[in-house]
Design a protein around this motif. Sequence first.
Motif, short mmCIF file in Angstrom:
data_model
loop_
_atom_site.label_atom_id
_atom_site.label_comp_id
_atom_site.label_asym_id
_atom_site.label_seq_id
_atom_site.Cartn_x
_atom_site.Cartn_y
_atom_site.Cartn_z
N VAL A 41 16.15 0.68 -4.64
CA VAL A 41 15.59 1.83 -5.37
C VAL A 41 14.54 1.35 -6.37
O VAL A 41 13.46 1.92 -6.49
CB VAL A 41 16.73 2.62 -6.07
CG1 VAL A 41 16.16 3.64 -7.05
CG2 VAL A 41 17.60 3.32 -5.04
N HIS B 20 11.47 0.21 -4.45
CA HIS B 20 10.75 1.37 -3.93
C HIS B 20 9.92 2.02 -5.03
O HIS B 20 8.74 2.35 -4.84
CB HIS B 20 11.76 2.36 -3.34
CG HIS B 20 11.15 3.43 -2.50
ND1 HIS B 20 11.28 4.76 -2.79
CD2 HIS B 20 10.39 3.37 -1.39
CE1 HIS B 20 10.63 5.48 -1.88
NE2 HIS B 20 10.08 4.66 -1.02
N MET C 6 7.03 -0.13 -5.86
CA MET C 6 6.01 -0.04 -4.82
C MET C 6 5.18 1.23 -5.02
O MET C 6 3.95 1.19 -4.95
CB MET C 6 6.70 -0.02 -3.46
CG MET C 6 5.76 0.04 -2.28
SD MET C 6 6.67 0.49 -0.80
CE MET C 6 6.95 2.23 -1.05
N ILE C 7 5.85 2.35 -5.31
CA ILE C 7 5.14 3.61 -5.53
C ILE C 7 4.20 3.49 -6.73
O ILE C 7 3.08 3.99 -6.72
CB ILE C 7 6.16 4.76 -5.76
CG1 ILE C 7 6.90 5.06 -4.46
CG2 ILE C 7 5.46 6.02 -6.26
CD1 ILE C 7 8.08 5.99 -4.64
N ALA C 8 4.68 2.78 -7.76
CA ALA C 8 3.87 2.64 -8.98
C ALA C 8 2.79 1.58 -8.83
O ALA C 8 2.06 1.30 -9.78
CB ALA C 8 4.79 2.30 -10.15
N GLY C 9 2.72 0.95 -7.66
CA GLY C 9 1.70 -0.08 -7.42
C GLY C 9 1.96 -1.37 -8.15
O GLY C 9 1.05 -2.14 -8.45
N GLN C 10 3.27 -1.65 -8.45
CA GLN C 10 3.59 -2.86 -9.21
C GLN C 10 3.84 -4.08 -8.32
O GLN C 10 3.98 -5.18 -8.83
CB GLN C 10 4.82 -2.61 -10.09
CG GLN C 10 4.52 -1.65 -11.23
CD GLN C 10 5.77 -1.15 -11.93
OE1 GLN C 10 6.89 -1.38 -11.47
NE2 GLN C 10 5.61 -0.44 -13.02
N SER D 107 0.82 -1.22 0.00
CA SER D 107 0.00 0.00 0.00
C SER D 107 0.85 1.27 0.00
O SER D 107 0.33 2.37 0.09
CB SER D 107 -0.93 -0.01 1.21
OG SER D 107 -0.16 0.01 2.39
N GLY D 108 2.18 1.10 -0.08
CA GLY D 108 3.05 2.26 -0.18
C GLY D 108 3.42 2.88 1.15
O GLY D 108 3.72 4.07 1.22
N ASP D 109 3.39 2.10 2.21
CA ASP D 109 3.72 2.59 3.55
C ASP D 109 5.24 2.74 3.68
O ASP D 109 5.97 1.74 3.63
CB ASP D 109 3.17 1.59 4.58
CG ASP D 109 3.37 2.09 6.00
OD1 ASP D 109 4.17 3.02 6.19
OD2 ASP D 109 2.72 1.53 6.90
#
Lengths: 170, 92
Positions: free
Chosen positions: A43, A46, A49-53, A3-5
């Motif tokens: 990196v 990360h 994760m931000i891109a929801g992949q 979930s990008g935590d």
Amino acid sequence: VASGDAAAFRAVVETLAVKLVRLGARMLGNVPDAEDLVQEAFVKAHAAMIAGQYDGRASVSTWMHRIVCNLAIDQLRAGRRHGRLVEATDDIVVEDSRAAEAHLALRELSEWLNELPAEQRVALVLSTLEGYSNAEIASMLECSEGAVEQRLVRARASLRERRSLDHDPT
Amino acid sequence: MTQPDEALALRLNRLRAQTEGIVPSADFEAKLLVLLSATPANDAFSLVWRWGKFGVALGAVVAAASIVLALGQSVTEEQEDALSYGTVEYFE
């Protein structure tokens, strides 16, 4: 993590960084290159994760191992590290005899496994040095257990063939 | 286990034990965390990017469905026109 935590990702870094650097060093033959590799892996993870992949199908640990192994295979294939290998281990500043022994062992390992194809080398390190099962390695390398077994058999056969030519202090 | 296999296993075990104590440099983790924190995970752009992808996918599906419907409608209208204008020709 999915979930990008940011705090959760920080915990992942704290849990896995040392382990992944050790794995990287065993695959590439020295710690500085392993640190670069693991930094690049985190990196990428990360950003993914931000891109929801990251979909959570594999555990975070397996996912991170997969990224590190893929990067290591790419580097070993490209042969970018071969020229720097001896220089990096020779120039390293060791703090005690145990660290010196570890760096010599890394150098020996790297020279010994140098002739193996990247996929075999990575599979062998994951199996014999890291202690993962074939199923775990298959999940990390995104291949079948049969393919892992085949890589391990071929790697061991190559090392046995070369044994008489190598200096083996064991 | 044959002798070459034993020798192989012994050497790998020795190298595993000798490299067990490998650790990154002291400031590695701190540098990494600083690097990662420079990329905010949940800023507005990230959220727009994340949800924007779903929007694009949804838009593509709607567009495809619209094309299929429009084509179906066009064929039906042509058939109706042909019947109403009596364009069916008979040859003697």
